[in-house]
Design an enzyme around this catalytic site. Structure first.
Site, mmCIF file in Angstrom:
data_model
loop_
_atom_site.group_PDB
_atom_site.id
_atom_site.type_symbol
_atom_site.label_atom_id
_atom_site.label_comp_id
_atom_site.label_asym_id
_atom_site.label_seq_id
_atom_site.Cartn_x
_atom_site.Cartn_y
_atom_site.Cartn_z
ATOM 1 N N GLY A 229 0.804 -1.222 0.000
ATOM 2 C CA GLY A 229 0.000 0.000 0.000
ATOM 3 C C GLY A 229 0.838 1.273 0.000
ATOM 4 O O GLY A 229 2.063 1.236 0.147
ATOM 5 N N HIS A 230 0.155 2.399 -0.104
ATOM 6 C CA HIS A 230 0.850 3.686 -0.185
ATOM 7 C C HIS A 230 1.563 4.023 1.117
ATOM 8 O O HIS A 230 1.079 3.733 2.196
ATOM 9 C CB HIS A 230 -0.090 4.813 -0.581
ATOM 10 C CG HIS A 230 -1.320 4.962 0.254
ATOM 11 N ND1 HIS A 230 -2.097 6.088 0.206
ATOM 12 C CD2 HIS A 230 -1.911 4.134 1.141
ATOM 13 C CE1 HIS A 230 -3.111 5.942 1.024
ATOM 14 N NE2 HIS A 230 -3.025 4.780 1.601
ATOM 15 N N ASN A 231 2.725 4.640 0.969
ATOM 16 C CA ASN A 231 3.518 5.124 2.107
ATOM 17 C C ASN A 231 4.083 4.015 2.990
ATOM 18 O O ASN A 231 4.574 4.287 4.084
ATOM 19 C CB ASN A 231 2.708 6.112 2.967
ATOM 20 C CG ASN A 231 2.407 7.390 2.217
ATOM 21 O OD1 ASN A 231 1.482 7.419 1.397
ATOM 22 N ND2 ASN A 231 3.212 8.408 2.438
#
Lengths: 318, 318, 318
Positions: A229-231
């Site tokens: 996922g993002h980050n």
């Protein structure tokens, strides 16, 4: 874009000094030319300490705004934040970039799709049907297999292998919600940074960050159909087996080993040298290094073994 | 194709009036120019009420055939049905379609692969390596990322975002079985309809319907690596997090929230505003709105929490 | 490459006769022109019986080397083995192959990416954006959908259907590990063999073997997002539903039925006609045919049903 432009786009007034704002960021990382936001009192300390040049806040946080920050007051900060991300979003392609460059000794298949601004190092192989987005940087001796897709502005290190069908830099999954249950896209304005010696298997997905970068650190090896996922930050030399999922903003320490079909909730921190057996479901951070975990809910592996033997006994009882 | 042609292809006789048949459909939705089928007595009521122009049935259902329907009697209806679907199957490409059309202000990368008959709206972006099948319709202002593939005859709404590597309209997973254990493909002659404002993440798969349409309704947001089976209907503003799977013909009500790695069995109906926590395994329909569920087997979330605390106690006991 | 070259590349001496070595293989299958390896005493019997022309071994296995085999003694055999696989690795593309050939009546979209040496049979369809690697063989009447990718040297049978986004022949997930926790790639020098009448859904991944072949046997049907690890063998007419994962070297007997999101550990053997319900987690071989299993840990389905009823009771207790 100026604070006054943002205010006008959101249909609100602004306080403090009008100034140029170049990007959005979270409170902790925001610089004086960036816009940040605080949705509620939980973020009051981070707000006080922020270097952000402008902040989007509810009226009750006005007192905590750091000196010098312009203020944008909104009754639904998360919704306004989502609208604001659109103001800073890049288009999917950077048509204005300069011509792509390719280092010595690289083989770029003429049927690969390379956008402008891409910088491909020496000794690389980019195969037919691979997509290299605008301004993507690829280090020396990396191999990009057919039909992999690397979105704009992402960075790939040296000696990386990206297998067929894998996507790097797709949008993180982030939305704000209206009172009537519609979802408003939070544009994902960050990128993905993949360090040296990383291998990503086939049909994986590594999402770009909402702000800053999703990071896959040096020497990480990832099997097929894995979702990052993002980050997220995946620590050096970690191993993620097939069909694992890691939700947004979770950080794995170095040499984390994650067996197949395991998953992590968002915003966790996992200590280095932690091992997860197959199909672990991780919903809490892990602070102590070197342990082995199993199950969902997660427990130490020996406890999980104990639970299974108790359950086996339970099945036999009359 | 006429009833007599179908009978001849299946190596059987037919009863009633010979007539032109244009497609296959289920008993409930079949029209007078369509062929339907009933495998056993469970379908006797639906058979009686069907408007189908012809029906494939076992001999014991002859009495329940509605007036006017031609009859095709076969001892293994499901197998015969599979063979019949092939008679109505389209080829993967429609070579006879007219030239594709593109609306004003759209950017179609010349390296995108657009088949004939495609109709792309205004202000769209279709990136390099994306595949737009024959007769696909894409609404205004939609973005199709690199290496996404949309099979023929599917429809995408306005302001949709389809991320890299995602496939829309692949064949639903349907087979009939011979007595010796071989599998005979049920050709998937329907399509996928994606309504407005839908976002599909990277490397998802949305299968086309066997008959009629798999439908993703307005405002649905889907994360990466999600599987949607044939003939599903995903209700308005639903959210499906990464690695979720929805088996064929299941219908989610509006604003369903499905957390990561959850899965649904086939032919379920889920009430609107239902929430599923991570890795839920749903095998029964849910009739009451607004509840939260967990676990596999599925239970209400608070019950699941209770079960976990009981299990934690069990582990500690001597 | 000669034994002396391998020794020199690994920085060690060799014993016995220097000779030409053409490939690596496991002890059981290695031929007199192949290099094999034994990491520890567990493999002593296989070592004794091996026909390998050369063996990489720790010093304590020297006594068990079969007559005629050259010896390469290393203190960390698995690490040396990984380095050795690189010596035998093919480049991703075979630039020296002869022109690809296509049988009569096939439609190869000019926008498909076909490498040299590919042999496509009669009556096939290969759609835009599909990648057919060097020396790939595809049997008659097979269909390869857009953006599927078949790596070099893999073989596809007759009447196969490979759906969009699926990758065949990506590298198996195999690494040796240094003492400081880095991972050294074991090059995957085998291929994938898909027999006749196989259908692979969208965005699946079937990995190539480290040595020899990953095999999908006749009539197997695989749904979307399924992962098949290196050196697996999927028995005739097996069915694997969406999001299933099969780890390396596991063999499923014929007519195995695997429901959605199930997974198999590596090196298992599953008896024919076994059924697994959804989300089964299989960690042991199954020797008796025709049974139904569920759960993780796996148990017979009726036992699992019993366990669930006990757990339901447990939740209700005060």
């Amino acid at each position: 874009m100026r604070v006054s432009d943002i205010a006008s786009a959101l249909g609100i007034a602004f306080g403090g000094e009008d100034k140029e704002i170049t990007a959005m960021n979270n409170l902790r990382d925001a610089r004086p030319d960036e816009l940040s936001f605080a949705a509620n009192r939980k973020h009051i300390e981070a707000l006080r300490l922020s270097d952000a040049g402008a902040v989007l806040i509810p009226v009750e946080l006005l007192d905590a705004v750091p000196p010098g920050a312009a203020t944008l007051v909104h009754e639904d900060v998360l919704l306004a934040m989502a609208y604001a991300t659109k103001l800073f979003a890049s288009s999917p392609i950077d048509f204005d970039a300069s011509e792509a460059t390719v280092g010595k000794g690289s083989f770029i298949d003429p049927r690969a799709n390379i956008e402008k601004g891409a910088k491909i190092g020496k000794g690389c192989t980019v195969m037919a049907g691979a997509y290299i987005g605008s301004n993507v940087v690829i280090g020396d001796e990396s191999v990009i297999y057919p039909n992999a897709a690397i979105y704009r502005d992402c960075k790939i290190g040296q000696r990386c292998i990206i297998h067929a069908g894998t996507t790097v830099g797709g949008d993180g999954f982030g939305f704000s919600h209206t009172k009537t249950g519609e979802h408003v896209k939070i544009y994902q304005n960050g990128n993905v940074v993949i360090e040296d010696d990383v291998e990503l298997g086939c049909n994986c997905t590594v999402d770009r960050a909402v702000f800053a970068s999703t990071v896959i650190k040096k020497g990480v090896k990832i099997d097929n159909l894995v979702h990052i996922g993002h980050n997220c930050e995946i620590g050096e030399y970690s191993i993620l087996v097939a069909q694992v999922g890691v939700a947004g903003s979770t950080k794995l320490g170095r040499n984390t080993v994650v067996s197949g079909q395991s998953a992590f909730a968002e915003h966790l921190e996992i200590a280095p040298f932690t091992t997860f057996t197959a199909r672990s479901g991780v919903t809490k951070s892990i602070h102590e290094s070197g342990k082995v975990f199993s199950g969902y809910p997660l427990m130490e592996h020996r406890q999980w073994m104990r639970l299974q033997s108790k359950l086996a006994k339970l099945v036999k009882e009359q």
